[in-house]
Each structure stands twice: as C-alpha cells, then as structure tokens.
Design a protein around this motif. Structure first.
Motif, PDB file in Angstrom:
ATOM      1  N   ILE A 107      21.721  25.778  27.003  1.00  0.00           N
ATOM      2  CA  ILE A 107      22.247  25.140  28.222  1.00  0.00           C
ATOM      3  C   ILE A 107      21.104  24.546  29.041  1.00  0.00           C
ATOM      4  O   ILE A 107      21.186  23.415  29.523  1.00  0.00           O
ATOM      5  N   VAL A 108      20.005  25.283  29.193  1.00  0.00           N
ATOM      6  CA  VAL A 108      18.851  24.794  29.957  1.00  0.00           C
ATOM      7  C   VAL A 108      18.271  23.553  29.289  1.00  0.00           C
ATOM      8  O   VAL A 108      17.946  22.560  29.954  1.00  0.00           O
ATOM      9  N   ARG A 109      18.132  23.572  27.976  1.00  0.00           N
ATOM     10  CA  ARG A 109      17.600  22.407  27.265  1.00  0.00           C
ATOM     11  C   ARG A 109      18.518  21.200  27.416  1.00  0.00           C
ATOM     12  O   ARG A 109      18.040  20.073  27.592  1.00  0.00           O
ATOM     13  N   ALA A 110      19.824  21.420  27.333  1.00  0.00           N
ATOM     14  CA  ALA A 110      20.773  20.308  27.474  1.00  0.00           C
ATOM     15  C   ALA A 110      20.691  19.717  28.877  1.00  0.00           C
ATOM     16  O   ALA A 110      20.701  18.491  29.052  1.00  0.00           O
ATOM     17  N   ARG A 111      20.597  20.551  29.889  1.00  0.00           N
ATOM     18  CA  ARG A 111      20.492  20.056  31.271  1.00  0.00           C
ATOM     19  C   ARG A 111      19.165  19.338  31.494  1.00  0.00           C
ATOM     20  O   ARG A 111      19.102  18.328  32.195  1.00  0.00           O
ATOM     21  N   SER A 112      18.082  19.865  30.914  1.00  0.00           N
ATOM     22  CA  SER A 112      16.775  19.211  31.041  1.00  0.00           C
ATOM     23  C   SER A 112      16.801  17.833  30.403  1.00  0.00           C
ATOM     24  O   SER A 112      16.264  16.872  30.953  1.00  0.00           O
ATOM     25  N   THR A 114      19.425  15.935  29.979  1.00  0.00           N
ATOM     26  CA  THR A 114      20.291  15.084  30.803  1.00  0.00           C
ATOM     27  C   THR A 114      19.535  14.595  32.028  1.00  0.00           C
ATOM     28  O   THR A 114      19.600  13.418  32.389  1.00  0.00           O
ATOM     29  N   CYS A 115      18.807  15.473  32.688  1.00  0.00           N
ATOM     30  CA  CYS A 115      18.036  15.096  33.887  1.00  0.00           C
ATOM     31  C   CYS A 115      16.936  14.104  33.514  1.00  0.00           C
ATOM     32  O   CYS A 115      16.682  13.153  34.249  1.00  0.00           O
ATOM     33  N   HIS A 117      16.928  11.981  31.067  1.00  0.00           N
ATOM     34  CA  HIS A 117      17.575  10.715  30.707  1.00  0.00           C
ATOM     35  C   HIS A 117      17.998   9.953  31.978  1.00  0.00           C
ATOM     36  O   HIS A 117      17.879   8.729  32.034  1.00  0.00           O
ATOM     37  N   LYS A 118      18.433  10.659  33.004  1.00  0.00           N
ATOM     38  CA  LYS A 118      18.860  10.014  34.258  1.00  0.00           C
ATOM     39  C   LYS A 118      17.678   9.441  35.012  1.00  0.00           C
ATOM     40  O   LYS A 118      17.801   8.466  35.743  1.00  0.00           O
TER      41      LYS A 118
END
Length: 120
Positions: A107-112, A114-115, A117-118
């Motif tokens: 989950i932490v890797r996926a959020r990192s 995503t952030c 990429h934004k």
C-alpha cells in the motif's frame, strides 16, 4: 515382513487404549485423556531376473499420536476440554503479522508511486 505380519502389528498397536488414556479420579472428578492417532503401513515384494537373480520382501508400520484434550466428568456432567497447542497459535500469529506487513508495504509503495506520478 509380509502383509499379514503388518496387519497383525496394526491390530496389536491400534487399540482403543491408544486413543483414551487411563482415567484419573480425584475429589469426585474423573479426567479421561484423549489423543489423536494416525498410522500407516505397507509391504512390498520383488524379484529380479537376469544375470543377478534375487528376491526381495519388506514391510513396515508407523504410528503417531498427539494430545487432543480431556473429558472431565463431575456430578454426571461431562465436558470436553480441548488441548491447546501454543506453538500452532504462535506460528499462526507470525503468519498473520508477515501478511499484514507485506500488505502495508504494498500500500505504501502504491501511494508513493501515485504521489510521484502526480508531481510530474
């Protein structure tokens, strides 16, 4: 040992006394220990033809037992008390902890990602 010898050994070893232990009576309470048993057996035979003729034969039987719990009898009331294997509980807790940590890491890797990429 042939198949008949193995079956005779099984009959001799796999008795009800292996499952239910000797009752213990104290102060009007009877405790009967119970075990899970399992076993297996087999036999074999062989014959070799050719330059080196030979014969073979074999057999065996194995039996294992683990505590299952006890029956407690008091004043005509019978209760089952299962045996608790602390080691299985500890291993189960460790497996749950590892799965939880791996899930949190994903989950932490996926959020990192995503952030990051934004920000581009």
């Amino acid at each position: 040992m042939d198949g008949i010898d193995v079956s005779g050994t099984v009959k001799e070893v796999a008795r009800v006394e292996r499952v239910f232990g000797e009752p213990v009576v104290r102060n009007g309470v009877t405790v009967i220990p119970v075990a899970r048993i399992g076993g297996g057996g087999g036999s074999g035979s062989g014959k070799q033809e050719g330059e080196r003729p030979g014969e073979g034969n074999g057999g065996g039987f194995g039996l294992g037992a683990a505590p299952a719990g006890v029956f407690v009898i008091k004043d005509e009331d019978v209760r089952w008390r299962p045996a608790v294997d602390i080691n299985k509980i500890i291993v189960g807790g460790q497996v749950v902890a590892v799965v939880a940590l791996l899930t949190a890491r994903a989950i932490v890797r996926a959020r990192s990602a995503t952030c990051a990429h934004k920000r581009r």
